[in-house]
Design a protein around this motif. Structure first.
Motif, PDB file in Angstrom:
ATOM      1  N   GLU A  14      32.091  16.825  29.789  1.00  0.00           N
ATOM      2  CA  GLU A  14      32.823  18.076  30.013  1.00  0.00           C
ATOM      3  C   GLU A  14      32.396  18.719  31.326  1.00  0.00           C
ATOM      4  OE1 GLU A  14      32.422  20.631  26.666  1.00  0.00           O
ATOM      5  OE2 GLU A  14      33.440  19.259  25.278  1.00  0.00           O
ATOM      6  N   ASP A  15      31.113  18.687  31.610  1.00  0.00           N
ATOM      7  CA  ASP A  15      30.627  19.242  32.881  1.00  0.00           C
ATOM      8  C   ASP A  15      31.214  18.477  34.061  1.00  0.00           C
ATOM      9  OD1 ASP A  15      29.126  21.150  31.600  1.00  0.00           O
ATOM     10  OD2 ASP A  15      27.218  20.088  31.794  1.00  0.00           O
ATOM     11  N   ALA A  16      31.270  17.162  33.948  1.00  0.00           N
ATOM     12  CA  ALA A  16      31.858  16.345  35.014  1.00  0.00           C
ATOM     13  C   ALA A  16      33.325  16.692  35.219  1.00  0.00           C
ATOM     14  CB  ALA A  16      31.699  14.859  34.683  1.00  0.00           C
ATOM     15  N   GLU A  17      34.034  16.965  34.135  1.00  0.00           N
ATOM     16  CA  GLU A  17      35.452  17.328  34.232  1.00  0.00           C
ATOM     17  C   GLU A  17      35.628  18.667  34.940  1.00  0.00           C
ATOM     18  OE1 GLU A  17      36.710  17.191  30.193  1.00  0.00           O
ATOM     19  OE2 GLU A  17      37.001  15.007  30.161  1.00  0.00           O
ATOM     20  N   VAL A  18      34.763  19.617  34.614  1.00  0.00           N
ATOM     21  CA  VAL A  18      34.827  20.932  35.277  1.00  0.00           C
ATOM     22  C   VAL A  18      34.604  20.768  36.777  1.00  0.00           C
ATOM     23  CG1 VAL A  18      33.694  23.176  35.505  1.00  0.00           C
ATOM     24  CG2 VAL A  18      34.123  22.218  33.231  1.00  0.00           C
ATOM     25  N   ILE A  19      33.631  19.951  37.136  1.00  0.00           N
ATOM     26  CA  ILE A  19      33.324  19.729  38.547  1.00  0.00           C
ATOM     27  C   ILE A  19      34.489  19.030  39.247  1.00  0.00           C
ATOM     28  CG2 ILE A  19      31.806  18.459  40.122  1.00  0.00           C
ATOM     29  CD1 ILE A  19      29.558  18.954  38.038  1.00  0.00           C
ATOM     30  N   ARG A  20      35.073  18.060  38.582  1.00  0.00           N
ATOM     31  CA  ARG A  20      36.212  17.332  39.156  1.00  0.00           C
ATOM     32  C   ARG A  20      37.373  18.290  39.445  1.00  0.00           C
ATOM     33  NH1 ARG A  20      37.095  12.356  41.630  1.00  0.00           N
ATOM     34  NH2 ARG A  20      39.251  11.709  41.315  1.00  0.00           N
ATOM     35  N   LYS A  21      37.683  19.132  38.484  1.00  0.00           N
ATOM     36  CA  LYS A  21      38.763  20.099  38.668  1.00  0.00           C
ATOM     37  C   LYS A  21      38.448  21.068  39.796  1.00  0.00           C
ATOM     38  CE  LYS A  21      40.414  19.942  33.866  1.00  0.00           C
ATOM     39  NZ  LYS A  21      40.532  20.704  32.587  1.00  0.00           N
ATOM     40  N   ASN A  29      36.654  25.205  44.194  1.00  0.00           N
ATOM     41  CA  ASN A  29      36.269  26.319  43.332  1.00  0.00           C
ATOM     42  C   ASN A  29      34.743  26.353  43.246  1.00  0.00           C
ATOM     43  OD1 ASN A  29      35.799  28.194  41.333  1.00  0.00           O
ATOM     44  ND2 ASN A  29      37.402  27.443  39.968  1.00  0.00           N
ATOM     45  N   GLU A  30      34.119  27.016  44.233  1.00  0.00           N
ATOM     46  CA  GLU A  30      32.658  27.033  44.293  1.00  0.00           C
ATOM     47  C   GLU A  30      32.040  27.741  43.099  1.00  0.00           C
ATOM     48  OE1 GLU A  30      34.641  27.762  46.806  1.00  0.00           O
ATOM     49  OE2 GLU A  30      34.009  26.650  48.614  1.00  0.00           O
ATOM     50  N   LYS A  31      32.722  28.761  42.596  1.00  0.00           N
ATOM     51  CA  LYS A  31      32.182  29.484  41.444  1.00  0.00           C
ATOM     52  C   LYS A  31      32.058  28.574  40.218  1.00  0.00           C
ATOM     53  CE  LYS A  31      33.751  34.135  42.752  1.00  0.00           C
ATOM     54  NZ  LYS A  31      32.376  34.706  42.834  1.00  0.00           N
ATOM     55  N   ALA A  32      33.015  27.682  40.044  1.00  0.00           N
ATOM     56  CA  ALA A  32      32.951  26.741  38.925  1.00  0.00           C
ATOM     57  C   ALA A  32      31.785  25.779  39.089  1.00  0.00           C
ATOM     58  CB  ALA A  32      34.265  25.973  38.816  1.00  0.00           C
ATOM     59  N   LEU A  33      31.549  25.340  40.314  1.00  0.00           N
ATOM     60  CA  LEU A  33      30.411  24.457  40.574  1.00  0.00           C
ATOM     61  C   LEU A  33      29.099  25.154  40.246  1.00  0.00           C
ATOM     62  CD1 LEU A  33      31.457  22.841  43.987  1.00  0.00           C
ATOM     63  CD2 LEU A  33      31.672  21.858  41.707  1.00  0.00           C
TER      64      LEU A  33
END
Length: 312
Positions: A14-21, A29-33
């Protein structure tokens, strides 16, 4: 104590998916990273890197390097590395980025545990196909080379035993050599580079008891001498590393132009170890919370990332 705030359990996929998006489409989206990577422990970040590689057939670090830039990119890159690999990178940059930053070599060799530093040397050799000792010797000269090669070449004993008689004897050896301005004396190098941290602390305390001043204050009178400054840094790193790192942060933030390299290095390398204690020392010394000082001197996503590592 550490300052990083991270969940005990997480889903690497799930973390990898968030980073990919966060890296897809126009803009990043630096805030998501930051929301993911600034709040994961080292083993969790390694799991994320593996999940990202397995799922997208792409190296996460290379993707982030292509998406980001500036101080934020450098800070995040150093953070996501395995700690031993990170220290290897820091040491290599310190040696080969123009003028040698001997403080970084001293920090890495004198503030890590013997096992941690051994892992750093292995990571250095694996990454650069040279030993750390070899590169330190290649990029330094004279008395500084003698000291730094000794520091990186040792495997210190990590026990708590103290030999009081030895501490008294070596305190006088140090006093005599410093009094005679023999800062390159082989006995100084031997004592500072080989004694266990507990034994060296006993020697330094005995020095202060006998001569009514600390050895670091005595050495402070010769700050223009690179060897003396290196000896002083090594002793402080070995005997009181939190106080040493507080001063590095204070100097980085109080310059007429923030030293982002020093600021990043201390926060990134100590967030999982003792940054809370360093923060407390900073407040006692400066009457300003470290978070406030960092927010004043940095900006943007770089600021947000450092504040996250500080526990915000």
């Amino acid at each position: 104590m550490a300052t990083i705030v991270a969940p005990l359990q997480h889903s690497p996929v799930e973390d990898a998916e968030v980073i990919r998006k966060a890296c897809e489409g126009w803009g990043t989206n630096e805030k998501a990273l930051i929301s993911v990577l600034a709040h994961r422990y080292p083993h969790q970040r390694m799991e994320i890197r593996k999940a990202y590689q397995d799922r997208y057939r792409e190296d996460l670090i290379k993707r982030l390097e292509s998406e980001l830039s500036g101080d934020f990119e450098r800070a995040l890159y150093r953070w996501i590395l395995d700690p031993a690999d990170r220290d290897a990178v820091l040491a290599n940059v310190a040696l080969k980025n123009g003028k040698v930053d001997y403080r970084v070599i001293i920090e890495v060799s004198c503030t890590r545990t013997p096992e941690e530093f051994l892992a750093v040397k292995r990571a250095y050799m694996a990454r650069y196909k040279h030993s750390l000792e070899e590169d330190v010797a290649c990029h330094t000269t004279g008395d500084l080379r003698k000291l730094l090669v000794a520091l990186v070449g040792v495997y210190r004993y990590d026990g708590d035993e103290i030999n009081a008689k030895l501490a008294a004897s070596e305190a006088e050896i140090l006093h005599h050599a410093i009094k005679e301005n023999e800062f390159n004396h082989e006995e100084i190098v031997r004592i500072v580079s080989t004694r266990s941290k507990t034994q060296l602390l006993a020697t330094i305390n005995r020095y202060k008891d006998n001569h009514d001043t600390s050895i670091t204050k005595t050495l402070a009178g010769n700050r223009e001498n690179v060897l003396v400054d290196s000896l002083r840094a090594a002793i402080r790193c070995i005997t009181d590393k939190q106080k040493y790192f507080e001063k590095v942060l204070r100097n980085a933030l109080n310059k007429s132009g923030t030293d982002e390299d020093d600021l990043t290095r201390v926060i990134v390398t100590r967030a999982e170890k003792d940054l809370r204690q360093i923060k407390d020392l900073y407040y006692k010394r400066n009457s300003v919370p470290l978070e406030q000082a960092v927010a004043k001197e940095t900006h943007g996503h770089y600021e947000e990332f450092l504040l996250a590592l500080l526990g915000n």
